[in-house]
Scaffold this motif. Structure first.
Motif, mmCIF file in Angstrom:
data_model
loop_
_atom_site.group_PDB
_atom_site.id
_atom_site.type_symbol
_atom_site.label_atom_id
_atom_site.label_comp_id
_atom_site.label_asym_id
_atom_site.label_seq_id
_atom_site.Cartn_x
_atom_site.Cartn_y
_atom_site.Cartn_z
ATOM 1 N N HIS A 245 0.687 -1.203 0.051
ATOM 2 C CA HIS A 245 0.222 -0.082 0.025
ATOM 3 C C HIS A 245 0.710 1.163 0.221
ATOM 4 O O HIS A 245 0.796 2.216 -1.103
ATOM 5 C CB HIS A 245 -0.823 0.013 1.153
ATOM 6 N N GLU A 246 1.774 1.281 0.905
ATOM 7 C CA GLU A 246 2.602 2.655 1.028
ATOM 8 C C GLU A 246 3.854 2.720 -0.067
ATOM 9 O O GLU A 246 4.269 3.646 -0.364
ATOM 10 C CB GLU A 246 3.117 2.558 2.371
ATOM 11 N N HIS A 251 1.505 3.895 -2.993
ATOM 12 C CA HIS A 251 1.744 5.565 -3.204
ATOM 13 C C HIS A 251 3.091 5.738 -3.662
ATOM 14 O O HIS A 251 3.425 6.603 -4.190
ATOM 15 C CB HIS A 251 1.585 5.732 -1.473
ATOM 16 N N GLU A 285 -5.553 6.204 -2.784
ATOM 17 C CA GLU A 285 -5.981 4.939 -1.661
ATOM 18 C C GLU A 285 -6.477 3.716 -2.496
ATOM 19 O O GLU A 285 -6.225 2.731 -1.975
ATOM 20 C CB GLU A 285 -6.971 5.448 -0.714
ATOM 21 N N TYR A 386 -10.653 4.457 0.804
ATOM 22 C CA TYR A 386 -9.870 3.016 0.852
ATOM 23 C C TYR A 386 -10.661 1.861 0.290
ATOM 24 O O TYR A 386 -10.245 1.254 -0.382
ATOM 25 C CB TYR A 386 -9.597 2.669 2.592
HETATM 26 ZN ZN LIG Z 1 -2.855 5.244 1.844
#
Ligand SMILES: [Zn+2]
Length: 430
Positions: A245-246, A251, A285, A386
């Motif tokens: 995710h990060e 991202h 997200e 999300y």
């Molecule tokens: Zn995030």
């Protein structure tokens, strides 16, 4: 915390030098937009999530009255409306639409900072270009009944689920090694499908006293700072979830590809700033969450957990399959979190009522429900980005890859490299 701004002047000058008058006007309006986002940041500490344009733009941002900021945003929007893009370049059309819509969201945030009150759905529509579906409590009961079957025993379901999950906490002394193993796996999987520029990298820090569990602070020059919150014990599923995710392909990769394709490739200054309360966040997200499954479809994920992550965390891999079947069901309760937030923001329930909702229908342990409420207080309708974001991105990518899991990467990479709006993800959307 967010690093110094780095100006990529050469690319922008080169793009402007051979541009026509319409392009020059777009460049000027885009630059005005960036400065306006920085001006809103003077009123709202959470607003500017990333900025890596000229340092003097931020340094010279004095605190301006909200009414002035709104008037300038309206003026930029009027000029954009009067200058629709010519030519057939789809990215230029997306750019024009994106800038227009980001300005609308900016004006909404400015109005909220000035005291305007919106319902949860009005706010999410205005800020994130989407409204989450409504669910009755009864709709979560079926999933809870299935979990009752999987987790028999005494006490409430929440007690049993909490006890079950507590056996899958990553010991603190193994946290960093487990995350490193997860990041390595996510990065290798992503690099096999996405062409990332040399030198891209990020650093990981462990922090406390935050309402979120992880955060990517993009710093420009293809670098991110990723922070992991250690206020509460971290469960084993969070290693791959957060690493994807990060980091990869979430991202970090999204920001790297925007910098590579739009900032350096096209010379478009507006992508050097990221206003958090804007439609861009649903894309960010949504891609970060769906990216977990793009990188590791369920069978691949289980193999990775068994062979790499559980051993790194010192956990018995024999429990991995059952753990993920339970977590798969719990994931279907995620929209209960939206309901708690909507009812709370709309004043239908108070803080205690929202906490009780999260516990009852989202299976949040009490301390986690309290942390989630802090997040809702700080970020409000952002919560939809999300789960609704993930579902919207999944639908968009699956439609473009013909449902073939192995064909998701090209569509996913293209989405990460373009300024598409949430409303443009709908089937037939622009
Ligand atoms: Zn995030």
């Amino acid at each position: 915390m967010r690093g110094r701004g780095v100006w990529i002047g050469a690319a922008l000058v080169a793009a402007g030098a051979c541009a026509g008058p319409e392009t020059n006007q777009m460049q000027a309006l885009a630059e005005q937009y960036v400065k306006l986002v920085l001006a809103v940041g003077q009123h709202d500490a959470d607003y500017v999530d990333a900025f890596y344009g000229p340092a003097e733009w931020r340094a010279s941002a004095v605190k301006r009255p909200l009414a002035d900021i709104d008037a300038e945003a309206a003026a930029i929007a009027a000029k954009l409306a009067a200058a629709p893009p010519d030519g057939a370049d789809p990215l230029v059309k997306l750019r024009h639409r994106y800038l227009t819509r980001q300005l609308e969201a900016l004006r909404t945030r400015v109005a909220m900072l000035g005291g305007k009150r919106l319902t949860f759905d009005e706010e999410s529509k205005a800020l994130y270009d989407a409204v989450a579906p409504h669910h009755d409590a009864a709709e979560f009961e079926g999933v809870l009944a299935q979990l009752e079957q999987l987790l028999p025993g005494s006490g409430t379901l929440l007690d049993r689920y909490t006890r079950f999950r507590d056996a899958f906490v990553i010991p603190p002394n193994r946290l960093d090694a487990t995350f490193k193993a997860a990041i390595d796996a996510c990065r290798r999987r992503t690099l096999a499908h996405v062409d990332l520029p040399p030198g891209e990298s990020f650093t990981v820090e462990y922090v406390t006293n935050k309402s979120w569990s992880g955060y990517n602070w993009y710093q420009g020059q293809y670098r991110s700072l990723i922070q992991v919150n250690t206020d509460l014990p971290i469960f084993v599923d969070r290693a791959v979830d957060l690493a994807c995710h990060e980091g990869y392909p979430g991202h970090h990769v999204y920001n790297v590809l925007l910098e590579k394709t739009l900032v350096r490739g096209r010379g478009w200054p507006e992508f050097q700033v990221y206003p958090l309360f804007s439609p861009q966040s649903l894309i960010a997200e949504g891609t970060a969450n769906f990216g977990i499954e793009v990188a590791f479809p369920p069978a691949d994920r289980l193999k990775l957990e068994r062979e790499v992550i559980f051993p790194a965390a010192g956990l018995d891999a024999a429990g991995a399959a059952r753990y993920y079947s339970v977590m798969g069901l719990v994931d279907r309760l995620s929209y209960a979190g939206n309901e708690a937030a909507r009812r709370y923001i709309d004043g239908e329930i108070d803080a205690a009522g929202a906490t009780a909702w999260l516990e009852r229908y989202g299976l949040y342990a009490t301390v986690r429900a309290q942390q989630r409420l802090r997040f809702i207080d700080q970020y409000r309708s952002y919560v939809i980005n999300y789960n609704l974001g993930k579902d919207m991105v999944a639908q968009y990518i699956n439609a473009r890859s013909g449902g073939d899991v192995s064909q998701r990467w090209p569509a996913f990479t293209e989405l990460l490299s373009s300024p598409r709006l949430p409303s443009g993800l709908a089937v037939g959307g622009k």
